[in-house]
Design a protein around this motif. Sequence first.
Motif, short mmCIF file in Angstrom:
data_model
loop_
_atom_site.label_atom_id
_atom_site.label_comp_id
_atom_site.label_asym_id
_atom_site.label_seq_id
_atom_site.Cartn_x
_atom_site.Cartn_y
_atom_site.Cartn_z
N MET B 198 -12.77 -27.70 -10.81
CA MET B 198 -13.40 -28.93 -11.29
C MET B 198 -14.91 -28.72 -11.48
N ALA B 199 -15.50 -27.97 -10.55
CA ALA B 199 -16.96 -27.75 -10.61
C ALA B 199 -17.37 -26.94 -11.83
N SER B 200 -16.41 -26.26 -12.47
CA SER B 200 -16.74 -25.46 -13.66
C SER B 200 -16.78 -26.30 -14.93
N TYR B 201 -16.45 -27.58 -14.82
CA TYR B 201 -16.47 -28.48 -15.98
C TYR B 201 -17.80 -29.24 -16.03
N PRO B 202 -18.18 -29.71 -17.21
CA PRO B 202 -19.42 -30.50 -17.32
C PRO B 202 -19.19 -31.91 -16.77
N LEU B 203 -19.30 -32.05 -15.46
CA LEU B 203 -18.89 -33.30 -14.81
C LEU B 203 -19.79 -34.48 -15.16
N HIS B 204 -21.02 -34.19 -15.63
CA HIS B 204 -21.89 -35.30 -16.04
C HIS B 204 -21.34 -36.00 -17.28
N ARG B 205 -20.40 -35.37 -17.96
CA ARG B 205 -19.82 -35.99 -19.17
C ARG B 205 -18.55 -36.79 -18.89
N VAL B 206 -18.04 -36.73 -17.65
CA VAL B 206 -16.74 -37.36 -17.37
C VAL B 206 -16.87 -38.89 -17.37
N ARG B 207 -16.19 -39.50 -18.32
CA ARG B 207 -16.17 -40.96 -18.40
C ARG B 207 -14.79 -41.51 -18.05
N GLU B 208 -13.79 -40.64 -18.12
CA GLU B 208 -12.42 -41.09 -17.85
C GLU B 208 -11.67 -40.01 -17.08
N LEU B 209 -10.81 -40.45 -16.17
CA LEU B 209 -9.91 -39.55 -15.44
C LEU B 209 -8.48 -39.92 -15.79
N HIS B 210 -7.63 -38.92 -15.91
CA HIS B 210 -6.19 -39.14 -16.07
C HIS B 210 -5.48 -38.74 -14.79
N VAL B 211 -4.48 -39.54 -14.44
CA VAL B 211 -3.65 -39.28 -13.26
C VAL B 211 -2.20 -39.32 -13.72
N THR B 253 -20.10 -39.02 -11.53
CA THR B 253 -20.81 -40.27 -11.26
C THR B 253 -20.81 -41.24 -12.45
N SER B 254 -20.19 -40.86 -13.56
CA SER B 254 -20.19 -41.75 -14.73
C SER B 254 -18.79 -42.20 -15.13
N VAL B 255 -17.84 -42.13 -14.20
CA VAL B 255 -16.46 -42.51 -14.53
C VAL B 255 -16.36 -44.02 -14.77
N GLU B 256 -15.77 -44.39 -15.90
CA GLU B 256 -15.58 -45.81 -16.22
C GLU B 256 -14.11 -46.22 -16.23
N TYR B 257 -13.22 -45.25 -16.43
CA TYR B 257 -11.79 -45.56 -16.52
C TYR B 257 -11.00 -44.52 -15.72
N VAL B 258 -10.03 -44.99 -14.96
CA VAL B 258 -9.07 -44.09 -14.30
C VAL B 258 -7.70 -44.53 -14.81
N THR B 259 -7.04 -43.61 -15.52
CA THR B 259 -5.87 -43.98 -16.31
C THR B 259 -4.61 -43.30 -15.79
N MET B 260 -3.56 -44.09 -15.59
CA MET B 260 -2.25 -43.57 -15.18
C MET B 260 -1.40 -43.30 -16.42
#
Lengths: 85, 293
Positions: B198-211, B253-260
């Motif tokens: 996960m740390a190898s990704y540009p995490l400052h760009r993460v606005r959405e997570l998929h589960v 720190t910029s997550v706005e949506y967590v999607t199932m």
Amino acid sequence: MNPEPPISDEELARVQAALLEALHADLPPQEIVARLQSDPALLPYAEWVASFEPRMIETAAVLVKKWARRRTDPATSEDRHAEGL
Amino acid sequence: MAKPLCTLSLMVEPDFTAAALPLLEAGEVDAIEWSFDIGWSRDALPPGIEPLLKFFSDHRRLIGHGVTFSPLSGQWHPRQADWLDRLRDEVALRRYNHITEHFGFMTAGDFHQSAPLPVPRDKRTITLGQQRLKMLAEVAGVPVGLENLAFAFSPRDVAEQGQFLDDLLAPVDGVLLLDLHNLYCQAHNFNTPGTELMASYPLHRVRELHVSGGSWSQSTLEPQSGPIRRDTHDDAVPEEVYELLEHALKVCTSVEYVTMERLGRTFDEHEAERSAEQFRSDYRRMRSIVGGH
């Protein structure tokens, strides 16, 4: 101002087409691995292809056989879904 | 930062809608993710889907997730131009807060559809992908982004995907949709700690997570390597993905949506209610974790 015309990379396109054809072929997994390692169409990205692990080539072949559709294939109810999305 | 919205990836199949209806009726779904190009392939959407999309669009709680654009196909195909034309109509019809697509390619040669596969990172593929993202952004008129891929041929694909995604997203200041089950697939299949990957990704760009959940397959060529994790969206969410969710909510720190996500036609026909209850239980656990942050 006119927008830039869309880029095509014909060499990459040929590599991708050859990859899908090999993975879609009705061959045992070890023959698909051998075909990928010897297909001249894949030479432009030979180093990348050489890095492929056989077990993942085998898995990719399962995915492609399940989800790939040729232009001439009839539509099915599973079209537009795919694994890994 | 406001709490992320708990979001459902909407499918149109009856088993999915039957399982999701109690969540919607109870007001437990904050937003909807809609794969608009799945809708394009149908003559009409099933009853109830259009009003649902309109409701969430009207309330600015709709996000879009394309499936078939294939941004890294080497050949620019008229099908992709058609796709952008239809997207232009789509964003005129519904208000999406952002629109994402998938890293990789799924069309080439004679194949107009396939599973998404990786592309090697080099100057040519970066330039190609950046242009495709720019075209997507111009039509969408809202932030656009890409989802990380589940499948990798090799450790090289795994190692370079994070940087590749940042290369592609930077010119449009794009968003990363970090799919935690996809991350889990790569972590398991290549024996890498998920948090390290996960740390190898540009995490400052993460606005959405998929589960989501998935399944296992076995290699006949290398059975000693153990089972291979696959992103089939057809079963319960594994414990490891919940652990990645906890971690992601701390470091992104910029997550706005967590999607199932769950595919239609994957609920057990013989134990429909148990299967649907498992799905709702997973959604509620995801919601509880999000609520706790």
